[in-house]
Design a protein around this motif. Structure first.
Motif, mmCIF file in Angstrom:
data_model
loop_
_atom_site.group_PDB
_atom_site.id
_atom_site.type_symbol
_atom_site.label_atom_id
_atom_site.label_comp_id
_atom_site.label_asym_id
_atom_site.label_seq_id
_atom_site.Cartn_x
_atom_site.Cartn_y
_atom_site.Cartn_z
ATOM 1 N N TYR A 1 0.855 -1.186 0.000
ATOM 2 C CA TYR A 1 0.000 0.000 0.000
ATOM 3 C C TYR A 1 0.889 1.235 0.000
ATOM 4 C CZ TYR A 1 0.873 0.239 5.078
ATOM 5 O OH TYR A 1 1.463 0.332 6.318
ATOM 6 N N SER A 2 0.268 2.381 -0.281
ATOM 7 C CA SER A 2 1.060 3.614 -0.369
ATOM 8 C C SER A 2 0.231 4.802 0.098
ATOM 9 C CB SER A 2 1.523 3.847 -1.804
ATOM 10 O OG SER A 2 2.163 5.102 -1.939
ATOM 11 N N PHE A 3 0.944 5.776 0.677
ATOM 12 C CA PHE A 3 0.313 7.046 1.040
ATOM 13 C C PHE A 3 0.526 8.103 -0.042
ATOM 14 C CE2 PHE A 3 1.099 4.980 5.149
ATOM 15 C CZ PHE A 3 -0.154 5.088 5.730
ATOM 16 N N GLY A 4 1.261 7.736 -1.091
ATOM 17 C CA GLY A 4 1.508 8.704 -2.161
ATOM 18 C C GLY A 4 2.459 9.803 -1.718
ATOM 19 N N ASP A 5 2.263 10.981 -2.250
ATOM 20 C CA ASP A 5 3.142 12.120 -1.943
ATOM 21 C C ASP A 5 2.762 12.745 -0.605
ATOM 22 O OD1 ASP A 5 4.498 11.827 -4.339
ATOM 23 O OD2 ASP A 5 3.102 13.144 -5.419
ATOM 24 N N ILE A 6 3.763 12.917 0.253
ATOM 25 C CA ILE A 6 3.568 13.496 1.582
ATOM 26 C C ILE A 6 4.521 14.689 1.734
ATOM 27 C CG2 ILE A 6 3.725 13.073 4.071
ATOM 28 C CD1 ILE A 6 1.498 11.503 2.808
ATOM 29 N N GLY A 7 4.025 15.744 2.363
ATOM 30 C CA GLY A 7 4.868 16.900 2.646
ATOM 31 C C GLY A 7 5.285 16.929 4.098
ATOM 32 N N ASN B 1 -2.209 13.034 9.434
ATOM 33 C CA ASN B 1 -3.392 12.186 9.201
ATOM 34 C C ASN B 1 -3.746 12.042 7.718
ATOM 35 O OD1 ASN B 1 -3.620 11.835 11.984
ATOM 36 N ND2 ASN B 1 -4.995 13.600 12.200
ATOM 37 N N LYS B 2 -2.739 11.773 6.894
ATOM 38 C CA LYS B 2 -2.969 11.540 5.482
ATOM 39 C C LYS B 2 -3.365 10.071 5.279
ATOM 40 C CE LYS B 2 -1.996 15.622 3.881
ATOM 41 N NZ LYS B 2 -3.011 16.441 3.182
ATOM 42 N N PRO B 3 -4.494 9.791 4.600
ATOM 43 C CA PRO B 3 -4.955 8.405 4.443
ATOM 44 C C PRO B 3 -4.188 7.679 3.343
ATOM 45 C CG PRO B 3 -6.452 9.880 3.327
ATOM 46 C CD PRO B 3 -5.441 10.756 4.018
ATOM 47 N N ILE B 4 -4.387 6.389 3.285
ATOM 48 C CA ILE B 4 -3.825 5.557 2.222
ATOM 49 C C ILE B 4 -4.406 6.010 0.886
ATOM 50 C CG2 ILE B 4 -3.869 3.215 1.265
ATOM 51 C CD1 ILE B 4 -3.815 2.143 4.143
ATOM 52 N N SER B 5 -3.551 6.131 -0.103
ATOM 53 C CA SER B 5 -4.033 6.497 -1.440
ATOM 54 C C SER B 5 -4.126 5.298 -2.379
ATOM 55 C CB SER B 5 -3.112 7.557 -2.059
ATOM 56 O OG SER B 5 -1.787 7.058 -2.204
ATOM 57 N N THR B 6 -3.312 4.279 -2.135
ATOM 58 C CA THR B 6 -3.341 3.048 -2.914
ATOM 59 C C THR B 6 -3.255 1.864 -1.960
ATOM 60 O OG1 THR B 6 -2.139 4.132 -4.727
ATOM 61 C CG2 THR B 6 -2.255 1.742 -4.772
ATOM 62 N N LEU C 1 2.007 6.496 12.505
ATOM 63 C CA LEU C 1 0.904 5.813 11.833
ATOM 64 C C LEU C 1 -0.241 5.646 12.812
ATOM 65 C CD1 LEU C 1 2.885 2.924 10.056
ATOM 66 C CD2 LEU C 1 1.974 4.999 8.978
ATOM 67 N N LYS C 2 -1.461 5.924 12.345
ATOM 68 C CA LYS C 2 -2.665 5.627 13.110
ATOM 69 C C LYS C 2 -3.455 4.562 12.348
ATOM 70 C CE LYS C 2 -3.280 10.150 15.334
ATOM 71 N NZ LYS C 2 -4.198 11.330 15.478
ATOM 72 N N VAL C 3 -4.222 3.790 13.089
ATOM 73 C CA VAL C 3 -4.902 2.654 12.471
ATOM 74 C C VAL C 3 -6.234 2.405 13.166
ATOM 75 C CG1 VAL C 3 -3.733 0.984 13.989
ATOM 76 C CG2 VAL C 3 -4.599 0.232 11.780
ATOM 77 N N ASP C 4 -7.262 1.977 12.384
ATOM 78 C CA ASP C 4 -8.506 1.472 12.956
ATOM 79 C C ASP C 4 -9.230 0.635 11.906
ATOM 80 O OD1 ASP C 4 -10.080 3.091 11.311
ATOM 81 O OD2 ASP C 4 -11.304 3.855 12.951
ATOM 82 N N GLY C 5 -10.390 0.107 12.285
ATOM 83 C CA GLY C 5 -11.122 -0.764 11.378
ATOM 84 C C GLY C 5 -12.364 -0.157 10.778
ATOM 85 N N ILE D 1 -8.458 -2.586 7.165
ATOM 86 C CA ILE D 1 -7.637 -1.843 8.111
ATOM 87 C C ILE D 1 -7.281 -0.492 7.469
ATOM 88 C CG2 ILE D 1 -5.462 -1.786 9.376
ATOM 89 C CD1 ILE D 1 -5.512 -4.851 9.385
ATOM 90 N N TYR D 2 -7.712 0.558 8.132
ATOM 91 C CA TYR D 2 -7.439 1.919 7.646
ATOM 92 C C TYR D 2 -6.207 2.465 8.349
ATOM 93 C CZ TYR D 2 -12.102 1.740 5.596
ATOM 94 O OH TYR D 2 -13.207 1.393 4.845
ATOM 95 N N GLN D 3 -5.412 3.253 7.622
ATOM 96 C CA GLN D 3 -4.219 3.875 8.189
ATOM 97 C C GLN D 3 -4.141 5.345 7.789
ATOM 98 O OE1 GLN D 3 -0.337 2.287 7.465
ATOM 99 N NE2 GLN D 3 -0.670 0.439 8.703
ATOM 100 N N TRP D 4 -3.512 6.117 8.674
ATOM 101 C CA TRP D 4 -3.212 7.513 8.403
ATOM 102 C C TRP D 4 -1.757 7.772 8.799
ATOM 103 C CZ3 TRP D 4 -7.483 5.527 10.668
ATOM 104 C CH2 TRP D 4 -8.721 5.784 10.055
ATOM 105 N N ILE D 5 -1.071 8.617 8.041
ATOM 106 C CA ILE D 5 0.324 8.919 8.338
ATOM 107 C C ILE D 5 0.484 10.400 8.646
ATOM 108 C CG2 ILE D 5 0.958 9.366 5.913
ATOM 109 C CD1 ILE D 5 3.656 7.981 6.536
#
Length: 333
Positions: free
Chosen positions: A202-208, A213-218, A265-269, A305-309
């Motif tokens: 999986y990937s978060f794509g481009d991050i600055g 709390n940027k979600p998964i993009s792929t 990383l944050k995570v929940d269902g 499973i959802y993630q945020w970075i």
């Protein structure tokens, strides 16, 4: 003459008198009649049922774990010899399940022996991961005897319900349709679980720098799919570690302070970042998956499973950082 001699002489006289007595002629004094009785077919009897490890060794056991092979030892007697037996049914079930209920992957499996082919064991049901080891299952060498031992080697299915109340029931039928049966209670099916990743990357794509709390993009649905299989309630936990870009490292932060060079990383269902929890370097339960009801489907249940970075405002060089995210399934009694 002495008294003793007189007695002996008198005894001789008496014997001779009896031997020479003349009896009158008589007609036949006996008649005869032919009698008969029919001995009915005796019902077979199941005299003992015990559970053993797959190698048939002693002592007996009471616990089972799905996908591990075990053996049921069955002792049967029949006054008409064991050649009179036409069928043996072995039912392994939860206590609340009737012997006449349909087979199911969670609560009941049925196995059968018939004498054809020198003796044949087979699984009646259910379909799926309940199994039989016919090569190690057997019947007595001498079916002309009146008692003998059968062995059934079997494998409980993946989602055979976690419970301390499993039974083993045996019913034997003879060629006259007479039956005998026996049941033993109180066997335990231990917890079993397995997990596999359906989304292996999986990937978060481009991050600055400084993004939070940027979600998964792929994948595009914004989550990681895992497949769980379990026979009892379970929990999902996860962990990760530092991620790298060649020799450069991003340090995993799990308390939200985000010092220079750190990321979190944050995570929940459920997809709600407000109820999520931080991912640590040691396994911690995932919000929404701390106690999941089971058994699952035998083919597995998909969990999202959802993630945020979030990344620190400094200390990280441009480039693609990567690392490994681990998800674990465990018993939640």
């Amino acid at each position: 003459m002495r008294p003793g001699t007189q007695i002996a002489t008198l005894a001789v006289v008496v014997i001779i008198a009896i031997g020479t007595a003349v009896l009158p002629a008589m007609a036949d004094t006996e008649g005869s009649s032919t009698g008969s009785f029919n001995l009915g077919n005796a019902a077979p009897s199941v005299t003992s049922i015990t559970l053993h490890n797959a190698d048939h060794s002693d002592p007996t056991i009471s616990d089972m774990t799905p996908q591990t092979e075990y053996a049921v030892k069955i002792e049967i007697s029949d006054a008409n010899t064991l050649n009179d037996i036409s069928e043996i049914l072995v039912i392994i079930k939860t206590n609340g399940t009737g012997t006449g209920d349909s087979d199911s992957v969670t609560d009941k499996a049925t196995y059968k022996w018939i004498p054809e082919g020198g003796g044949t064991w087979s699984k009646v049901g259910p379909t799926g991961t309940w199994d039989i080891d016919a090569s190690q299952s057997s019947e007595p060498d001498d079916l002309g005897a009146t008692a003998g031992t059968w062995w059934l080697n079997f494998v409980p299915g993946k989602v055979a319900r976690e419970s301390t109340s499993w039974d083993i029931y045996v019913n034997v039928t003879d060629k006259g349709s007479l039956t005998g049966d026996k049941i033993v209670w109180g066997k335990t099916m231990n917890w079993y679980g397995e997990i596999s990743a359906e989304d292996t990357s999986y990937s978060f794509g481009d991050i600055g720098l400084g993004d939070t709390n940027k979600p998964i993009s792929t994948p595009s649905d914004g989550n990681i799919n895992v497949k769980t299989i379990s026979n009892g309630n379970y929990k999902l936990s996860s962990k990760s570690g530092n991620w790298s870009k060649g020799s450069d490292w991003a340090v995993l932060d799990w308390d939200g302070t985000l010092d220079a060079g750190h990321f979190a990383l944050k995570v929940d269902g459920s997809g709600d970042v407000s109820t999520s929890n931080y991912v640590s370097t040691s396994s911690e339960p995932i919000t929404d998956y701390s106690n999941v009801n089971a058994p699952t489907a035998e083919t597995g249940d998909t969990k999202e499973i959802y993630q945020w970075i979030s990344v620190a405002t400094s200390g990280l060089l441009p480039g693609t950082y990567s690392g490994t995210y681990y998800v674990q399934i465990a018993n939640e009694a």
